[in-house]
Write a protein that holds these residues in place. Structure first.
Motif, PDB file in Angstrom:
ATOM      1  N   SER A 200       0.567  -1.211   0.177  1.00 31.56           N
ATOM      2  CA  SER A 200       0.352   0.730   0.108  1.00 31.56           C
ATOM      3  C   SER A 200       1.035   1.373  -0.280  1.00 31.56           C
ATOM      4  CB  SER A 200      -0.584   0.088   1.287  1.00 31.56           C
ATOM      5  OG  SER A 200       0.246   0.096   2.171  1.00 31.56           O
ATOM      6  N   ASP A 201       0.506   2.649   0.503  1.00 32.91           N
ATOM      7  CA  ASP A 201       0.852   3.265   0.198  1.00 32.91           C
ATOM      8  C   ASP A 201       0.924   4.085   1.506  1.00 32.91           C
ATOM      9  OD1 ASP A 201      -1.458   4.743   1.448  1.00 32.91           O
ATOM     10  OD2 ASP A 201      -1.560   6.027  -0.437  1.00 32.91           O
ATOM     11  N   LYS A 202       2.175   4.717   2.468  1.00 33.57           N
ATOM     12  CA  LYS A 202       1.521   5.325   3.320  1.00 33.57           C
ATOM     13  C   LYS A 202       0.633   6.000   3.810  1.00 33.57           C
ATOM     14  CE  LYS A 202       6.494   5.224   3.265  1.00 33.57           C
ATOM     15  NZ  LYS A 202       7.846   6.141   3.431  1.00 33.57           N
ATOM     16  N   GLY A 203      -0.862   5.676   4.115  1.00 30.93           N
ATOM     17  CA  GLY A 203      -1.816   6.554   4.291  1.00 30.93           C
ATOM     18  C   GLY A 203      -2.205   5.729   6.024  1.00 30.93           C
ATOM     19  N   PHE A 220      -0.259 -11.659   6.671  1.00 29.41           N
ATOM     20  CA  PHE A 220       0.606 -11.430   4.897  1.00 29.41           C
ATOM     21  C   PHE A 220       2.085 -10.835   5.481  1.00 29.41           C
ATOM     22  CE2 PHE A 220      -3.738 -11.476   3.927  1.00 29.41           C
ATOM     23  CZ  PHE A 220      -4.042 -11.745   2.551  1.00 29.41           C
ATOM     24  N   LYS A 221       2.439 -10.482   4.656  1.00 26.20           N
ATOM     25  CA  LYS A 221       3.445  -9.563   4.598  1.00 26.20           C
ATOM     26  C   LYS A 221       3.464  -8.458   4.054  1.00 26.20           C
ATOM     27  CE  LYS A 221       7.277 -12.910   3.773  1.00 26.20           C
ATOM     28  NZ  LYS A 221       8.545 -13.202   3.359  1.00 26.20           N
ATOM     29  N   GLN A 222       3.748  -6.852   5.119  1.00 20.65           N
ATOM     30  CA  GLN A 222       3.050  -5.723   5.004  1.00 20.65           C
ATOM     31  C   GLN A 222       4.207  -5.025   3.990  1.00 20.65           C
ATOM     32  OE1 GLN A 222       1.375  -3.531   7.813  1.00 20.65           O
ATOM     33  NE2 GLN A 222       0.465  -2.033   6.382  1.00 20.65           N
ATOM     34  N   SER A 223       4.222  -3.805   3.052  1.00 20.75           N
ATOM     35  CA  SER A 223       5.038  -3.680   2.675  1.00 20.75           C
ATOM     36  C   SER A 223       4.427  -2.139   1.804  1.00 20.75           C
ATOM     37  CB  SER A 223       5.512  -4.336   1.072  1.00 20.75           C
ATOM     38  OG  SER A 223       5.917  -3.774  -0.251  1.00 20.75           O
ATOM     39  N   MET A 224       4.729  -1.333   1.765  1.00 19.90           N
ATOM     40  CA  MET A 224       4.564   0.197   1.336  1.00 19.90           C
ATOM     41  C   MET A 224       5.698   1.295   0.236  1.00 19.90           C
ATOM     42  SD  MET A 224       3.594   1.859   5.324  1.00 19.90           S
ATOM     43  CE  MET A 224       2.293   0.753   6.009  1.00 19.90           C
ATOM     44  N   SER A 225       5.273   2.215  -0.121  1.00 21.67           N
ATOM     45  CA  SER A 225       5.575   2.672  -0.789  1.00 21.67           C
ATOM     46  C   SER A 225       7.137   3.940  -0.981  1.00 21.67           C
ATOM     47  CB  SER A 225       4.531   3.605  -1.810  1.00 21.67           C
ATOM     48  OG  SER A 225       3.757   3.338  -2.329  1.00 21.67           O
ATOM     49  N   GLY A 228       7.737   9.937  -0.929  1.00 22.29           N
ATOM     50  CA  GLY A 228       8.223  10.672  -2.150  1.00 22.29           C
ATOM     51  C   GLY A 228       8.378  10.276  -3.354  1.00 22.29           C
ATOM     52  N   ASN A 229       7.995   8.500  -3.498  1.00 26.32           N
ATOM     53  CA  ASN A 229       7.908   8.450  -4.876  1.00 26.32           C
ATOM     54  C   ASN A 229       6.479   7.360  -5.302  1.00 26.32           C
ATOM     55  OD1 ASN A 229       8.768   6.368  -7.050  1.00 26.32           O
ATOM     56  ND2 ASN A 229      10.518   6.393  -6.880  1.00 26.32           N
ATOM     57  N   CYS A 230       5.530   8.494  -6.222  1.00 23.58           N
ATOM     58  CA  CYS A 230       4.617   8.167  -6.648  1.00 23.58           C
ATOM     59  C   CYS A 230       4.192   6.754  -7.406  1.00 23.58           C
ATOM     60  CB  CYS A 230       3.684   9.347  -6.899  1.00 23.58           C
ATOM     61  SG  CYS A 230       4.797   9.949  -8.835  1.00 23.58           S
ATOM     62  N   TRP A 231       5.962   5.952  -8.063  1.00 27.50           N
ATOM     63  CA  TRP A 231       5.520   4.671  -8.702  1.00 27.50           C
ATOM     64  C   TRP A 231       5.251   3.570  -8.190  1.00 27.50           C
ATOM     65  CZ3 TRP A 231       3.943   6.705 -13.477  1.00 27.50           C
ATOM     66  CH2 TRP A 231       4.144   7.999 -14.140  1.00 27.50           C
ATOM     67  N   ASP A 232       5.951   3.537  -6.980  1.00 30.40           N
ATOM     68  CA  ASP A 232       5.698   2.499  -5.909  1.00 30.40           C
ATOM     69  C   ASP A 232       4.320   1.847  -5.663  1.00 30.40           C
ATOM     70  OD1 ASP A 232       8.638   2.331  -6.085  1.00 30.40           O
ATOM     71  OD2 ASP A 232       8.786   3.510  -3.956  1.00 30.40           O
ATOM     72  N   ASN A 233       3.122   2.555  -5.967  1.00 29.57           N
ATOM     73  CA  ASN A 233       1.705   1.806  -6.482  1.00 29.57           C
ATOM     74  C   ASN A 233       0.914   2.390  -7.711  1.00 29.57           C
ATOM     75  OD1 ASN A 233       0.121  -0.158  -4.585  1.00 29.57           O
ATOM     76  ND2 ASN A 233      -1.277   2.039  -3.545  1.00 29.57           N
ATOM     77  N   ALA A 234       1.838   2.645  -8.658  1.00 31.80           N
ATOM     78  CA  ALA A 234       1.294   3.016  -9.850  1.00 31.80           C
ATOM     79  C   ALA A 234       0.468   2.419 -10.354  1.00 31.80           C
ATOM     80  CB  ALA A 234       2.491   2.974 -11.143  1.00 31.80           C
ATOM     81  N   SER A 235       0.522   0.280  -9.871  1.00 33.77           N
ATOM     82  CA  SER A 235      -0.261  -0.220 -10.108  1.00 33.77           C
ATOM     83  C   SER A 235      -1.681  -0.337  -9.894  1.00 33.77           C
ATOM     84  CB  SER A 235      -0.332  -1.706  -9.840  1.00 33.77           C
ATOM     85  OG  SER A 235      -1.265  -2.819 -10.870  1.00 33.77           O
ATOM     86  N   MET A 236      -2.188   0.514  -9.127  1.00 34.13           N
ATOM     87  CA  MET A 236      -3.475   0.867  -8.173  1.00 34.13           C
ATOM     88  C   MET A 236      -4.067   2.233  -9.066  1.00 34.13           C
ATOM     89  SD  MET A 236      -5.124  -1.765  -6.358  1.00 34.13           S
ATOM     90  CE  MET A 236      -6.405  -0.660  -6.019  1.00 34.13           C
ATOM     91  N   GLU A 237      -3.031   3.235  -8.991  1.00 30.51           N
ATOM     92  CA  GLU A 237      -3.499   4.314  -9.218  1.00 30.51           C
ATOM     93  C   GLU A 237      -4.023   3.954 -11.039  1.00 30.51           C
ATOM     94  OE1 GLU A 237      -3.683   6.852  -8.253  1.00 30.51           O
ATOM     95  OE2 GLU A 237      -2.408   7.266  -5.786  1.00 30.51           O
ATOM     96  N   MET A 238      -3.039   3.463 -11.541  1.00 28.55           N
ATOM     97  CA  MET A 238      -3.631   3.123 -13.248  1.00 28.55           C
ATOM     98  C   MET A 238      -4.918   2.232 -12.946  1.00 28.55           C
ATOM     99  SD  MET A 238      -1.990   0.638 -15.795  1.00 28.55           S
ATOM    100  CE  MET A 238      -0.158   1.743 -15.441  1.00 28.55           C
ATOM    101  N   PHE A 239      -5.653   1.471 -11.890  1.00 31.22           N
ATOM    102  CA  PHE A 239      -6.923   1.078 -11.641  1.00 31.22           C
ATOM    103  C   PHE A 239      -7.633   1.474 -12.178  1.00 31.22           C
ATOM    104  CE2 PHE A 239     -10.360  -0.158  -9.456  1.00 31.22           C
ATOM    105  CZ  PHE A 239     -11.222  -1.033 -10.741  1.00 31.22           C
TER     106      PHE A 239
END
Length: 293
Positions: A200-203, A220-225, A228-239
């Motif tokens: 996810s992002d860091k919301g 689940f292992k948790q991972s975050m973007s 300062g990098n908007c591309w690390d969750n680009a797949s969700m943004e694209m959807f």
């Protein structure tokens, strides 16, 4: 111009003179004249192919580019047409797809929030070749009706691009992501991949200690973007970009109507939206393909 003048005024014996005036060689003029029938055949073929392209373009309400139309021609109409030809014909006949532009400042704002609680395990490797191993999640705001706002929480499979679960709420409280996680566990029926990652992002929802504990308990292992990098969750943004482009959600008057349209949109996305990056399959088809492979 030379040919038109000669035909209109019957100036057959003035060809060389007129070619000289038009700065065209006589041999070039005669070659052009000989090829006129072939040009007309090409023009007729272009018109025919354009009608096929526009049929799918209109079905998708003008929100499809050459690659999407190419896949639909193959899968729906049984026709193979090069995407470069589709692009050429769309440009020739001024058929322009309406593509929603993502606001880069909004993406950056989400990516620069504070309180990083876990590292970025993915490094943008969203597709690791196994269904339900890498899961991506995010929340988007949806303004509808007379100033109402709803919040859509979604989980997407990184490998198949399927939308596994979604939850729509009029509240932005922590329960939004808690209910999404509950729906995800129901969907997986307890069969969580041993190396499953939820990214996810860091919301504020995802950095909340309670949500982290729920993820850990579920396996689940948790991972975050990265900050300062908007591309690390680009797949969700694209959807979300495609969904808001395809869905006339602002016209909805009630959250029930909005919920129904979102469900229809996601159902279409999973089962009928062919994607170039999925070997021209839908997300549902690609999942079956990966499982068989």
């Amino acid at each position: 111009m030379v040919n038109l003048t000669i035909r209109q005024h019957n100036l057959q014996r003035m060809t060389r003179y007129l070619c000289k005036l038009a700065r065209v060689s006589p041999s070039g003029y005669y070659r052009w004249l000989t090829a006129e029938e072939a040009r007309q055949l090409r023009e007729d073929a272009d018109k025919h192919d354009f009608r096929l392209i526009k049929e799918h373009f209109d079905i998708l309400r003008g929100k499809a580019g050459p690659l999407v139309i190419k896949i639909r021609l193959e899968r729906v109409s049984g026709l193979v047409m090069n995407h470069k030809k589709i692009r050429r014909l769309m440009r020739k006949y001024k058929l322009v797809a309406t593509i929603r532009q993502v606001n880069p400042y909004r993406k950056m704002a989400k990516a620069t929030q504070e309180h990083q609680t876990c590292p970025n395990l993915l490094k943008r490797q969203f597709d690791q070749g196994e269904p339900e191993k890498v899961l991506l999640t995010d929340i988007t705001y949806m303004h509808y009706g007379n100033g109402q706002c709803a919040y859509l929480s979604v989980v997407k499979d990184g490998a198949t691009k399927q939308i596994l679960v979604h939850y729509l709420s009029s509240s932005l409280e922590l329960s939004l992501v808690e209910r999404t996680l509950e729906n995800l566990l129901d969907r997986l029926d307890g069969n969580v991949h041993p190396d499953a990652i939820l990214h996810s992002d860091k919301g504020m929802h995802y950095t909340h200690p309670k949500f982290g504990q729920l993820l850990k308990k579920a396996g689940f292992k948790q991972s975050m973007s990265s900050k300062g990098n908007c591309w690390d969750n680009a797949s969700m943004e694209m959807f979300f970009g495609h969904m808001k482009n395809d869905l006339d959600y602002k016209e909805c008057q009630t959250i029930q109507e909005l919920r129904s349209r979102i469900e229809d949109c996601i159902r279409y996305y999973n089962s009928r939206r062919y994607q170039w990056s999925l070997k021209k399959m839908t997300p549902d088809e690609f999942r079956s393909h990966l499982l068989v492979a």
